[in-house]
Motif scaffolding. Sequence first.
Motif, PDB file in Angstrom:
ATOM      1  N   LEU A 118     -13.328  40.871 -23.432  1.00  8.15           N
ATOM      2  CA  LEU A 118     -13.397  42.323 -23.273  1.00  8.15           C
ATOM      3  C   LEU A 118     -13.174  42.757 -21.831  1.00  8.15           C
ATOM      4  O   LEU A 118     -12.794  43.901 -21.569  1.00  8.15           O
ATOM      5  N   LEU A 119     -13.384  41.856 -20.881  1.00  9.53           N
ATOM      6  CA  LEU A 119     -13.225  42.179 -19.462  1.00  9.53           C
ATOM      7  C   LEU A 119     -11.763  42.388 -19.065  1.00  9.53           C
ATOM      8  O   LEU A 119     -11.488  42.885 -17.976  1.00  9.53           O
ATOM      9  N   ALA A 120     -10.831  42.044 -19.943  1.00 10.46           N
ATOM     10  CA  ALA A 120      -9.396  42.186 -19.646  1.00 10.46           C
ATOM     11  C   ALA A 120      -8.940  43.650 -19.671  1.00 10.46           C
ATOM     12  O   ALA A 120      -7.830  43.949 -19.245  1.00 10.46           O
ATOM     13  N   PHE A 121      -9.794  44.550 -20.145  1.00 11.67           N
ATOM     14  CA  PHE A 121      -9.401  45.947 -20.329  1.00 11.67           C
ATOM     15  C   PHE A 121     -10.130  46.860 -19.353  1.00 11.67           C
ATOM     16  O   PHE A 121     -11.256  46.575 -18.939  1.00 11.67           O
ATOM     17  N   ASP A 122      -9.490  47.976 -19.007  1.00 14.70           N
ATOM     18  CA  ASP A 122     -10.134  48.990 -18.179  1.00 14.70           C
ATOM     19  C   ASP A 122     -11.158  49.780 -18.987  1.00 14.70           C
ATOM     20  O   ASP A 122     -12.207  50.158 -18.482  1.00 14.70           O
ATOM     21  N   THR A 123     -10.820  50.034 -20.254  1.00 20.14           N
ATOM     22  CA  THR A 123     -11.690  50.803 -21.143  1.00 20.14           C
ATOM     23  C   THR A 123     -11.810  50.076 -22.467  1.00 20.14           C
ATOM     24  O   THR A 123     -10.814  49.576 -22.999  1.00 20.14           O
ATOM     25  N   ILE A 124     -13.038  50.016 -22.980  1.00 17.84           N
ATOM     26  CA  ILE A 124     -13.268  49.476 -24.318  1.00 17.84           C
ATOM     27  C   ILE A 124     -14.064  50.515 -25.109  1.00 17.84           C
ATOM     28  O   ILE A 124     -14.615  51.460 -24.537  1.00 17.84           O
ATOM     29  N   TRP A 125     -14.102  50.330 -26.413  1.00 17.72           N
ATOM     30  CA  TRP A 125     -14.763  51.259 -27.315  1.00 17.72           C
ATOM     31  C   TRP A 125     -15.787  50.507 -28.152  1.00 17.72           C
ATOM     32  O   TRP A 125     -15.538  49.383 -28.586  1.00 17.72           O
ATOM     33  N   PHE A 135     -17.770  55.201 -28.701  1.00 18.92           N
ATOM     34  CA  PHE A 135     -17.791  55.706 -27.329  1.00 18.92           C
ATOM     35  C   PHE A 135     -17.013  54.769 -26.430  1.00 18.92           C
ATOM     36  O   PHE A 135     -16.862  53.584 -26.721  1.00 18.92           O
ATOM     37  N   ALA A 136     -16.528  55.337 -25.324  1.00 18.95           N
ATOM     38  CA  ALA A 136     -15.735  54.582 -24.358  1.00 18.95           C
ATOM     39  C   ALA A 136     -16.620  54.140 -23.198  1.00 18.95           C
ATOM     40  O   ALA A 136     -17.568  54.828 -22.823  1.00 18.95           O
ATOM     41  N   SER A 137     -16.258  52.980 -22.630  1.00 18.18           N
ATOM     42  CA  SER A 137     -16.960  52.480 -21.451  1.00 18.18           C
ATOM     43  C   SER A 137     -16.068  51.487 -20.722  1.00 18.18           C
ATOM     44  O   SER A 137     -15.178  50.886 -21.313  1.00 18.18           O
ATOM     45  N   GLU A 138     -16.351  51.302 -19.442  1.00 19.41           N
ATOM     46  CA  GLU A 138     -15.768  50.174 -18.719  1.00 19.41           C
ATOM     47  C   GLU A 138     -16.519  48.930 -19.201  1.00 19.41           C
ATOM     48  O   GLU A 138     -17.734  48.986 -19.415  1.00 19.41           O
ATOM     49  N   PRO A 139     -15.820  47.810 -19.402  1.00 22.99           N
ATOM     50  CA  PRO A 139     -16.488  46.638 -19.964  1.00 22.99           C
ATOM     51  C   PRO A 139     -17.689  46.141 -19.159  1.00 22.99           C
ATOM     52  O   PRO A 139     -18.739  45.842 -19.732  1.00 22.99           O
ATOM     53  N   GLN A 140     -17.550  46.051 -17.840  1.00 24.09           N
ATOM     54  CA  GLN A 140     -18.657  45.545 -17.028  1.00 24.09           C
ATOM     55  C   GLN A 140     -19.879  46.448 -17.160  1.00 24.09           C
ATOM     56  O   GLN A 140     -21.013  45.973 -17.210  1.00 24.09           O
ATOM     57  N   ARG A 141     -19.624  47.727 -17.214  1.00 25.07           N
ATOM     58  CA  ARG A 141     -20.733  48.683 -17.334  1.00 25.07           C
ATOM     59  C   ARG A 141     -21.419  48.550 -18.689  1.00 25.07           C
ATOM     60  O   ARG A 141     -22.642  48.613 -18.785  1.00 25.07           O
ATOM     61  N   LEU A 142     -20.628  48.358 -19.739  1.00 26.57           N
ATOM     62  CA  LEU A 142     -21.213  48.201 -21.069  1.00 26.57           C
ATOM     63  C   LEU A 142     -22.051  46.927 -21.140  1.00 26.57           C
ATOM     64  O   LEU A 142     -23.147  46.937 -21.697  1.00 26.57           O
TER      65      LEU A 142
END
Length: 156
Positions: A118-125, A135-142
Amino acid sequence: MSKSLKRVRAALEAAGLEPDIRETALARTAADAANALGCEVDQIAKSIIFAGETSGEAILFLTAGAHRVDADAASALAGERLGKADAGLVRAQTGFAIGGVSPVGHLTPPRAFFDRRLLAFDTIWAAAGTPHHVFASEPQRLAKMAGARVADFSVS
């Protein structure tokens, strides 16, 4: 707004996010969610719950959408054999129904693991507490909000 969705919104706001929660026709599967959002299937963070066979607790694995959890790798990370979590355990510990389990906003936060893919993306859902909301989030933040340890445990 459902109680589950309200809990997710409150958890996101408490983490300092302005929630980008979207309603979809159906987001019960990663493919459904990706089609509705127009993103790659792996940008969907699936919430997979297992039951620890020793602890009896729900254990959360946030997995890239096109992948599945490798049972042996997951058991090694959890430090116990894992079995299928039934709907009662999932609802009692997380407060969510299967198909809408969010990574945040749990009644009792489970031990959690976060798929490194999941860290390969700028935004994940991720699910926002219902089968129709994400909902959307940055992977590291999620990963941080979910209290999840980043690890390798998924396979194609």
